[in-house]
Design an enzyme around this catalytic site. Structure first.
Site, PDB file in Angstrom:
ATOM      1  N   SER A  64      37.806  47.277  45.783  1.00 49.06           N
ATOM      2  CA  SER A  64      36.960  45.745  46.431  1.00 49.06           C
ATOM      3  C   SER A  64      35.401  45.785  45.281  1.00 49.06           C
ATOM      4  CB  SER A  64      36.862  45.484  47.276  1.00 49.06           C
ATOM      5  OG  SER A  64      38.163  45.854  48.128  1.00 49.06           O
TER       6      SER A  64
HETATM    7  N1  SAH Z   1      40.307  49.702  49.274  1.00 51.55           N
HETATM    8  C1  SAH Z   1      41.397  49.598  48.443  1.00 51.55           C
HETATM    9  C2  SAH Z   1      41.759  48.101  47.734  1.00 51.55           C
HETATM   10  C3  SAH Z   1      42.879  48.437  47.210  1.00 51.55           C
HETATM   11  S1  SAH Z   1      43.467  46.870  46.784  1.00 51.55           S
HETATM   12  C4  SAH Z   1      40.137  50.678  47.782  1.00 51.55           C
HETATM   13  O1  SAH Z   1      38.971  50.764  47.825  1.00 51.55           O
HETATM   14  O2  SAH Z   1      41.047  50.898  46.565  1.00 51.55           O
HETATM   15  C5  SAH Z   1      44.053  46.611  47.996  1.00 51.55           C
HETATM   16  C6  SAH Z   1      45.860  47.327  48.364  1.00 51.55           C
HETATM   17  O3  SAH Z   1      46.639  47.543  48.806  1.00 51.55           O
HETATM   18  C7  SAH Z   1      46.610  47.814  47.054  1.00 51.55           C
HETATM   19  O4  SAH Z   1      46.726  48.820  46.365  1.00 51.55           O
HETATM   20  C8  SAH Z   1      47.929  47.260  47.467  1.00 51.55           C
HETATM   21  O5  SAH Z   1      49.879  47.863  46.940  1.00 51.55           O
HETATM   22  C9  SAH Z   1      47.688  47.634  48.558  1.00 51.55           C
HETATM   23  N2  SAH Z   1      49.047  46.929  49.370  1.00 51.55           N
HETATM   24  C10 SAH Z   1      49.769  45.811  49.070  1.00 51.55           C
HETATM   25  N3  SAH Z   1      50.651  45.360  50.113  1.00 51.55           N
HETATM   26  C11 SAH Z   1      50.731  46.541  50.666  1.00 51.55           C
HETATM   27  C12 SAH Z   1      51.841  46.898  52.575  1.00 51.55           C
HETATM   28  N4  SAH Z   1      52.013  45.815  52.571  1.00 51.55           N
HETATM   29  N5  SAH Z   1      51.447  47.701  52.666  1.00 51.55           N
HETATM   30  C13 SAH Z   1      50.379  49.079  51.985  1.00 51.55           C
HETATM   31  N6  SAH Z   1      49.354  48.873  50.831  1.00 51.55           N
HETATM   32  C14 SAH Z   1      49.603  47.257  50.294  1.00 51.55           C
END
Ligand code: SAH
Length: 211
Positions: free
Chosen positions: A60
Site C-alpha cells: 500500500s
Molecule cells: N500490508 C501489505 C499489503 C499487501 S496486499 C504490505 O504492506 O505489503 C494484501 C495481501 O493480502 C496480499 O499479500 C494477499 O495475498 C493477502 N491476502 C488476500 N486474501 C487473504 C486472506 N484470505 N488471508 C490472508 N491474506 C490474504
C-alpha cells in the site's frame, strides 16, 4: 536519492497529508521501506503510490499505511494487533513499532516466508507471521483490541467481528475488486457493532482459502 533523505521527504509529505500522531510518524521514520520492495525501485519506494511485491499483490502507498495505523491507535490499547494480509511485511513492521505483539496472516506461502525472514533480518521479534486464510482470523490469541485488514472482501468476515475485543477497532476496506471500495472502521460496543464509513480506497481482493 539516498534512502534516508527520501524517507525524510515522505515524512514531510505525510504531515502535509494530515497524519498527526507523532508515534505513527516516528514508526514510519524508523522502518526502511526500501528494504521491503524490489531493489530496482530504488528511492521510488518512498513515493506515494502502491507498488508490486510479486504474486500479483501490492504494497500500500505510505499515506494509507500511516492513515490506517493512526486509526488503529485511536482505540487506546497497544498490547496486540491482528493483521490480515502480511504481503511484504512493511505494514507489519510499522505495527511492530507500536504494539507489543503483532499477529499477521498471509494466504500466499512465498510472501509469508519472505516477510518473516525480512522481519527477522531487521531484528523485529514481536511479529508472528502465519501462512493461512485470514477469513478465519487467529482465534488462539483473540480477542484483539485492534484488527487491520489490508485486502478487500465483499463482506466483512464474521470471524474477525467475533475476535474483536469490546471497545476494539476493526479497520477494513470493503467492496468489489476494481470497483468502489470503502474503508470502514467497525467499533465493537457491549451490545453491538458501530460502522463508520471513512473514505474511498483501492485494495487487492481478500480471497478465501490459501494460495
Ligand atoms: N500490508 C501489505 C499489503 C499487501 S496486499 C504490505 O504492506 O505489503 C494484501 C495481501 O493480502 C496480499 O499479500 C494477499 O495475498 C493477502 N491476502 C488476500 N486474501 C487473504 C486472506 N484470505 N488471508 C490472508 N491474506 C490474504
Amino acid at each position: 536519492m539516498h534512502p534516508e533523505y527520501a524517507r525524510e521527504l515522505m515524512i514531510q509529505r505525510l504531515q502535509r497529508q494530515g497524519i498527526k500522531n507523532p508515534l505513527v510518524l516516528a514508526a514510519m521514520q524508523q522502518v526502511p521501506r526500501h528494504l521491503f520492495i524490489d531493489e530496482a525501485f530504488g528511492s521510488h519506494a518512498y513515493s506515494d503510490y502502491a507498488m508490486p511485491i510479486g504474486q500479483g499483490q501490492t504494497i500500500s502507498q505510505p499515506y494509507i499505511v500511516a492513515y490506517m495505523t493512526e486509526l488503529l491507535l485511536q482505540q487506546g490499547k497497544r498490547d496486540k494487533v491482528l493483521e490480515i494480509g502480511t504481503g511484504c511485511g512493511y505494514q507489519t513492521a510499522i505495527l511492530a513499532q507500536l504494539f507489543k505483539q503483532v499477529y499477521s496472516i498471509e494466504r500466499i506461502g512465498s510472501l509469508s516466508n519472505k516477510a518473516e525472514s525480512r522481519l527477522a533480518q531487521l531484528g523485529i521479534e514481536n511479529a508472528c507471521c502465519r501462512y493461512g486464510d485470514g477469513y478465519a482470523g487467529w482465534v488462539e490469541n483473540a480477542p484483539y483490541p485492534a484488527i487491520l485488514v489490508t485486502a478487500a472482501p465483499e463482506d466483512i468476515p464474521l470471524a474477525l467481528l467475533d475476535q474483536l475485543a469490546i471497545g476494539g477497532f476493526l479497520i477494513i476496506p470493503v467492496g468489489k475488486e476494481k470497483s468502489s471500495q470503502q474503508l470502514l472502521k467497525i467499533v465493537r460496543t457491549r451490545s453491538h457493532y458501530e460502522q463508520h464509513i471513512l473514505e474511498e480506497v483501492s485494495f487487492v481482493p481478500l480471497r478465501e482459502g490459501v494460495g
